[in-house]
Design a protein around this motif. Structure first.
Motif, PDB file in Angstrom:
ATOM      1  N   SER A 149       0.982  -1.077  -0.078  1.00  0.00           N
ATOM      2  CA  SER A 149       0.069  -0.077   0.032  1.00  0.00           C
ATOM      3  C   SER A 149       0.660   1.309   0.022  1.00  0.00           C
ATOM      4  CB  SER A 149      -0.788   0.020   1.348  1.00  0.00           C
ATOM      5  OG  SER A 149      -0.094   0.106   2.575  1.00  0.00           O
ATOM      6  N   TYR A 150       0.164   2.465  -0.140  1.00  0.00           N
ATOM      7  CA  TYR A 150       0.843   3.499  -0.302  1.00  0.00           C
ATOM      8  C   TYR A 150       1.192   3.816   1.275  1.00  0.00           C
ATOM      9  CZ  TYR A 150      -0.709   5.091  -4.748  1.00  0.00           C
ATOM     10  OH  TYR A 150      -1.026   5.175  -6.227  1.00  0.00           O
ATOM     11  N   SER A 151       0.679   3.539   2.328  1.00  0.00           N
ATOM     12  CA  SER A 151       1.035   3.793   3.798  1.00  0.00           C
ATOM     13  C   SER A 151       2.269   2.804   4.157  1.00  0.00           C
ATOM     14  CB  SER A 151      -0.259   3.137   4.658  1.00  0.00           C
ATOM     15  OG  SER A 151      -1.333   3.910   4.306  1.00  0.00           O
ATOM     16  N   ASP A 152       2.317   1.656   3.295  1.00  0.00           N
ATOM     17  CA  ASP A 152       3.418   0.838   3.697  1.00  0.00           C
ATOM     18  C   ASP A 152       4.822   1.496   3.091  1.00  0.00           C
ATOM     19  OD1 ASP A 152       1.964  -1.358   4.736  1.00  0.00           O
ATOM     20  OD2 ASP A 152       1.868  -2.333   2.994  1.00  0.00           O
ATOM     21  N   ALA A 154       5.308   4.726   2.962  1.00  0.00           N
ATOM     22  CA  ALA A 154       5.308   5.882   3.786  1.00  0.00           C
ATOM     23  C   ALA A 154       6.155   5.338   5.047  1.00  0.00           C
ATOM     24  CB  ALA A 154       4.055   6.615   3.934  1.00  0.00           C
ATOM     25  N   LYS A 155       5.781   4.298   5.578  1.00  0.00           N
ATOM     26  CA  LYS A 155       6.091   3.837   6.716  1.00  0.00           C
ATOM     27  C   LYS A 155       7.551   3.235   6.615  1.00  0.00           C
ATOM     28  CE  LYS A 155       1.593   2.548   8.516  1.00  0.00           C
ATOM     29  NZ  LYS A 155       0.442   1.422   9.026  1.00  0.00           N
ATOM     30  N   ASP A 175      -1.821   9.547   1.138  1.00  0.00           N
ATOM     31  CA  ASP A 175      -1.452   8.488   2.149  1.00  0.00           C
ATOM     32  C   ASP A 175      -0.108   8.548   3.107  1.00  0.00           C
ATOM     33  OD1 ASP A 175      -3.933   7.249   1.683  1.00  0.00           O
ATOM     34  OD2 ASP A 175      -3.227   5.669   0.496  1.00  0.00           O
ATOM     35  N   GLY A 176       0.535   9.725   2.875  1.00  0.00           N
ATOM     36  CA  GLY A 176       1.484   9.878   3.750  1.00  0.00           C
ATOM     37  C   GLY A 176       3.080   9.851   2.929  1.00  0.00           C
TER      38      GLY A 176
END
Length: 291
Positions: A149-152, A154-155, A175-176
Motif C-alpha cells: 500500500s501507499y501507507s507501507d 510511507a512507513k 497516504d503519507g
C-alpha cells in the motif's frame, strides 16, 4: 498626368480597396450563421484525426514494426470509423506533453491511461469513461520491503517511482508518502529501470501497466497482488478534448454509449488485458464533480 500624380491617385485607390476588403471581412465574420469550421467538421471533411498518446502499455505503445497500438488506439480506430473518419494518426509523446499539446492544437484528442479527475476537468473536456481500473506496485523480486500500500511505502521510508503529472503523485501523498520519497519520471520504461536498478523500492501505476512491466523482466521484478488502496482512487480512463470542442465530445460519447460492452468492444480490448470487470456506468460529469 504626371507620374507623381498617378502614383498618388493609385495609392489612394489601393487604400480604399483594402479598407473595403477589411470591412467586408468584418461584416461576414459578424453575420449570424457565419462560423468557423469546428474540429468535428474538419476531421469528418478530411477523414483524418490526430490523437496524442502517452507511451504506457497496455494503453498505448509502439510495436517493433513501428505500429501504434494498445487499448486506447484500437478503441479510437473503431469509434472514429463510426464517425466516418478513416485515418487515425496516433502520436506517442511524454505524459506531461498531452494536455499542453492538445490545448496548443498539436492533437485533436488525447488518450491512453488518462484518468478523469476534477483538476483535469478544469483544463480539458472528457468523454464518459471507457474503463475503470485499480493501481498496484511494481517491486523488486520477492518484495523485500513487504510493500502492499501507499501507507507501507510511507512507513518504510521507501523510494517510489511515479510518472510525472499522474494521479498517483497525489494519491501517494494523501497516504503519507513524502515528496522526497518520490522520484518522478517521464514514462513507464523509466519506472521499470528505476526498480530494476534499485534506485527506488517500487513504482506505481495501473495494475495492467505494472503487470505488463513485470513480464518484461520477471527474474528481477514483480507486480504486487492485493494492493490495498482507497476505493476513491479507482481510475476512470477516457478520451479528452479541448473544452470548446463540445460537438466532437458529444459525437464520441454517442458512439461509446452504444458500443462499450458489446462483443466487438470486448474482443477489441481483450488482447490488452481488459474484460467486463473494467466496464463502468460512471459519467465524466459525476467524476468531474467529485462524486
Amino acid at each position: 498626368m504626371k507620374a507623381s500624380q498617378f502614383n498618388a491617385q493609385f495609392s489612394q485607390l489601393s487604400g480604399f480597396l483594402i479598407a473595403c476588403s477589411v470591412a467586408a471581412t468584418g461584416f461576414f465574420a459578424l453575420t449570424p450563421g457565419a462560423s468557423a469550421e469546428t474540429t468535428l467538421q474538419r476531421i469528418q471533411r478530411t477523414g483524418e484525426v490526430r490523437i496524442g498518446y502517452a507511451n504506457e502499455a497496455p494503453f498505448a505503445y509502439t510495436t517493433p514494426d513501428g505500429k501504434v497500438t494498445g487499448e486506447s488506439p484500437e478503441i479510437a480506430k473503431k469509434v472514429f470509423a463510426k464517425l466516418g473518419v478513416k485515418k487515425v494518426d496516433g502520436v506517442l509523446t511524454e505524459w506531461g506533453s498531452l494536455i499542453p499539446g492538445l490545448k496548443a492544437g498539436r492533437f485533436d484528442v488525447i488518450a491512453a491511461g488518462m484518468y478523469i479527475t476534477p483538476e483535469r476537468c478544469q483544463q480539458v473536456a472528457f468523454a464518459d469513461p471507457q474503463y475503470q481500473i485499480q493501481d498496484t506496485l511494481l517491486v523488486q523480486k520477492g518484495n523485500p520491503k513487504n510493500l502492499h500500500s501507499y501507507s507501507d511505502v510511507a512507513k518504510a521510508d521507501a523510494k517510489l517511482a511515479v510518472m510525472s503529472g499522474t494521479a498517483e503523485v497525489g494519491y501517494s501523498q494523501q497516504d503519507g508518502v513524502k515528496t522526497d520519497q518520490l522520484q518522478q519520471v517521464p514514462d513507464t520504461t523509466a519506472q521499470l529501470q528505476a526498480v530494476r536498478e534499485r534506485r527506488v523500492d517500487a513504482a506505481v501505476g495501473t495494475a495492467l501497466t505494472m503487470k505488463a512491466l513485470a513480464k518484461k523482466d520477471p527474474s528481477q521484478v514483480e507486480a504486487v497482488e492485493g494492493f490495498k488502496d482507497d476505493p476513491k482512487h479507482t481510475g476512470y480512463g477516457a478520451l479528452a478534448f479541448r473544452q470548446e470542442d463540445t460537438d466532437l465530445r458529444e459525437a464520441v460519447d454517442k458512439v461509446l454509449h452504444s458500443w462499450l460492452g458489446t462483443p466487438d468492444h470486448l474482443q477489441t480490448v481483450a488482447p490488452f488485458g481488459f474484460d467486463k470487470s473494467n466496464l463502468t456506468n460512471k459519467t465524466a460529469a459525476e467524476i468531474c464533480s467529485g462524486k
